[in-house]
Design a protein around this motif. Structure first.
Motif, PDB file in Angstrom:
ATOM      1  N   LYS A 143       0.854  -1.187   0.000  1.00  0.00           N
ATOM      2  CA  LYS A 143       0.000   0.000   0.000  1.00  0.00           C
ATOM      3  C   LYS A 143       0.889   1.235   0.000  1.00  0.00           C
ATOM      4  CE  LYS A 143      -3.670   2.262   2.664  1.00  0.00           C
ATOM      5  NZ  LYS A 143      -4.461   2.212   3.924  1.00  0.00           N
TER       6      LYS A 143
ATOM      7  N   GLN B 223       3.425  -6.589  10.270  1.00  0.00           N
ATOM      8  CA  GLN B 223       3.414  -5.184  10.632  1.00  0.00           C
ATOM      9  C   GLN B 223       4.652  -4.482  10.088  1.00  0.00           C
ATOM     10  OE1 GLN B 223       2.974  -4.922  14.862  1.00  0.00           O
ATOM     11  NE2 GLN B 223       0.860  -5.657  14.851  1.00  0.00           N
TER      12      GLN B 223
ATOM     13  N   ASP C 136      -1.046  -4.370   3.555  1.00  0.00           N
ATOM     14  CA  ASP C 136      -2.384  -4.675   4.045  1.00  0.00           C
ATOM     15  C   ASP C 136      -2.622  -6.171   3.895  1.00  0.00           C
ATOM     16  OD1 ASP C 136      -3.079  -2.152   4.791  1.00  0.00           O
ATOM     17  OD2 ASP C 136      -4.128  -1.654   2.927  1.00  0.00           O
TER      18      ASP C 136
END
Length: 324
Positions: free
Chosen positions: A32, A92, A236
């Motif tokens: 993203k 993450q 994502d």
């Protein structure tokens, strides 16, 4: 433990199965970027490499991490079924910051804005609130100033902690800040959320520790994120799904049965045709198979369908060697 000159592994000795035999977890991640365009090819490859290092740190056998298209990464993890724990470790971004909060105590989970990549300078004023209304704090050091990180247990409380060492530049900046701010709060922020708000009790330079209400799994995941750096592009999670064995339990059972029938037929042929030498060759063949399987467990070797095919082929070659 030690047996003579050989040190045996302390882990459980068992056969490790690949994704095609035991199933596992499949996670599809999508890059993203701020402008919505696909990331640069080198950034996506660097992100895949960092995820691979994080997954290897989890101890997963034979994971598959590959790029799909121009903005997606597929992660397949044999034997895992908890998507939340896996994604927490490798999905993450992992941007860590030590920020200057003055006398403000920030509870864990508080969302904040930071001045990253602009770093704190001595004597500067506290930054104004961000455009979204969140408090903004000056970044003292960031993840790139860390040299290593490990999960350990506090010698006094036995609680999980994360210890870290900084680079020379990070040590200089951290020492300068803590020397001028004894008694102040220096929150630790991960991906824009506070994970701990320790108070500066002494001058810190090239080493320190992160304390918080961590579980052992959370501390290990954080150490992995810090150790292998931040992802080059944000990701994502598009979807996660549990993958069953692609061969199916019935196919595995039939494969084992076929192997037993084939081995029995070869053994009977050798015994009937060669008599005593055939018996000796069959015994040697069984010993070879048991030793090879034992090595698969001790090394360990992860068994997949191609691996099993190679094992069967090696047994066939061993028959030739015994007869010759």
């Amino acid at each position: 433990f030690q047996v003579g000159p050989f040190a045996l592994p302390s882990r459980e000795i068992k056969v490790f199965e690949g994704l095609d035999l035991q199933g596992g977890l499949q996670v599809l991640l999508q890059a993203k970027t701020p402008d919505g365009t696909p990331p640069a090819k080198e950034d996506l490859e660097a992100t895949r490499f960092i995820i691979e290092n994080r997954v290897n740190g989890l101890g997963v056998s034979e994971p598959v991490i590959q790029i799909q298209g121009n903005d997606k990464i597929v992660v397949e993890l044999p034997g895992l079924s908890d998507p939340d724990a896996a994604i927490a470790a490798f999905g993450q971004t992992g941007r860590l910051e030590f920020v200057d909060a003055g006398d403000t105590i920030l509870p864990p989970g508080t969302k904040v804005s930071t001045t990253y990549p602009n770093l704190w300078q001595a004597g500067q004023e506290q930054p104004a609130a961000g455009a979204d209304g969140q408090p903004t704090f000056a970044t003292v050091i960031a993840g790139e100033h860390l040299r290593s990180a490990e999960m350990q247990f506090d010698s006094r409380t036995r609680a999980p902690i994360v210890t870290f060492q900084t680079s020379p530049e990070g040590a200089r900046r951290l020492s300068e800040y803590t020397a001028k701010n004894i008694g102040k709060i220096m929150p630790i922020v991960l991906d824009g959320a506070v994970i701990s708000s320790p108070r500066v009790n002494a001058v810190i330079s090239d080493a320190g520790q992160i304390e918080g209400n961590f579980t052992q799994q959370e501390a290990s995941a954080l150490a992995l994120q810090l150790k292998y750096g931040a992802l080059k592009v944000p990701l994502d999670v598009v979807n996660t799904r549990t993958v069953g064995p692609t061969l199916g339990q019935d196919s595995v059972r039939r494969s084992i049965l076929a192997g037993i029938v084939g081995l029995t037929a070869v053994a009977l042929f050798m015994i009937i045709y060669y008599r005593l030498p055939g018996v000796l060759a069959t015994v040697a063949l069984l010993i070879y198979g048991l030793i090879t399987l034992a090595l698969f467990k001790v090394i360990p070797v992860t068994l997949t369908l191609p691996g099993i095919a190679g094992f069967v082929l090696s047994i066939g070659m061993a028959v030739d060697a015994n007869i010759l």
